[in-house]
Motif scaffolding. Structure first.
Motif: not given
Length: 281
Positions: A105, A118-119, A121-126, A166, A173
């Motif tokens: 990020s 945002r991308y 963030g999403i793939i890092s959480i996954i 997060l 962000y």
């Protein structure tokens, strides 16, 4: 200005690929520390990690600097490569490398693109969830991992780290968004100055006079402090008013001026107030 920056995305890809190459250098440095005994890690673990990390960390250089691929998907590919390495690092070293989950990020902020943020963030959480899930079935260092079993690892390991991540991604962000707003305001001022020369010229402040005619005496005082860069709280303290009152005044000023871009107003009119006697208001 943002449009110009995005058009030069290929240059940003090169900067990111260099950064990832530097990251690969650090991976090798950690390997050296392990091999000479500075870190107490089994050879098969560090060797396996370096082998697994080599392709994802060299692929950006191959794609961007050798093959010169210049497509919109490249930036997502580069971020994904780093995310994969952080997941592998956690699987091998567990909590010792938890901080590196935020690296993709940080790299994503280079693009100044909220969609890329945002991308990442999403793939890092996954990635965090999957990395922890993998350790539920196999731990390379079970003697240093405090949790064992699916439920404890996911509840006391994955969940807290996702929450920590997060916090970091939210701050990054907001930082990216703030920079974009500044660039937008700066670019807007440049464009308007091209259309209306000397808008802040002390000898010909016609547009500013037009704006001030719309404002009441108190609104002028607020406007003058606003464009000098003072926050609502600072303005309230200077005028001995409440924050809520100042917020209402600022909202009315935005409506009368025709813009809610505070940065643009500061950039456009602050020079006038610095170079003039403010008693004219």
């Amino acid at each position: 200005m943002i449009e110009i920056y995005k058009k030069n995305e290929s240059e940003t890809n090169e900067v990111v690929s260099k950064s990832i190459l530097v990251l690969f250098g650090f991976v090798l440095l950690i390997g050296v520390f392990c091999w000479i005994g500075v870190f107490d890690v089994y050879d098969y673990m560090i060797n396996g990690f370096i082998i697994a990390a080599t392709m994802p960390l060299l692929l950006p250089t191959i794609v961007v600097r050798l093959l010169h691929v210049d497509k919109p998907f490249v930036k997502y590919l580069l971020i994904t490569c780093v995310v994969l390495v952080t997941g592998v690092a956690y699987v091998v070293f567990t909590f010792q490398t938890v901080i590196i989950f935020v690296i993709p990020s940080i790299i994503a902020t280079f693009y100044l693109d909220l969609k890329v943020m945002r991308y990442s963030g999403i793939i890092s959480i996954i990635n965090i969830a999957l990395a922890h899930m993998f350790t539920c079935f196999h731990l390379f260092q079970p003697w240093i991992e405090p949790f064992g079993g699916m439920k404890p690892i996911m509840l006391y390991g994955a969940l807290p780290r996702i929450l920590q991540y997060l916090v970091c991604i939210t701050l990054l962000y907001l930082l990216c968004k703030r920079i974009l707003e500044f660039f937008k305001g700066f670019y807007q001022v440049i464009q308007e100055e091209k259309k209306v020369p000397d808008v802040c010229n002390t000898k010909n402040p016609t547009e500013l006079d037009y704006i001030l005619e719309k404002l009441t005496e108190r609104e002028r005082e607020v406007f003058e402090l606003l464009v000098q860069g003072f926050t609502n709280t600072q303005i309230a303290n200077k005028l001995y008013l409440s924050n809520g009152t100042i917020k209402n005044y600022v909202s009315v000023i935005y409506d009368k001026v025709g813009t809610r871009d505070r940065t643009a107003l500061v950039l456009k009119y602050s020079l006038f107030y610095r170079g003039n006697d403010q008693s004219h208001t």
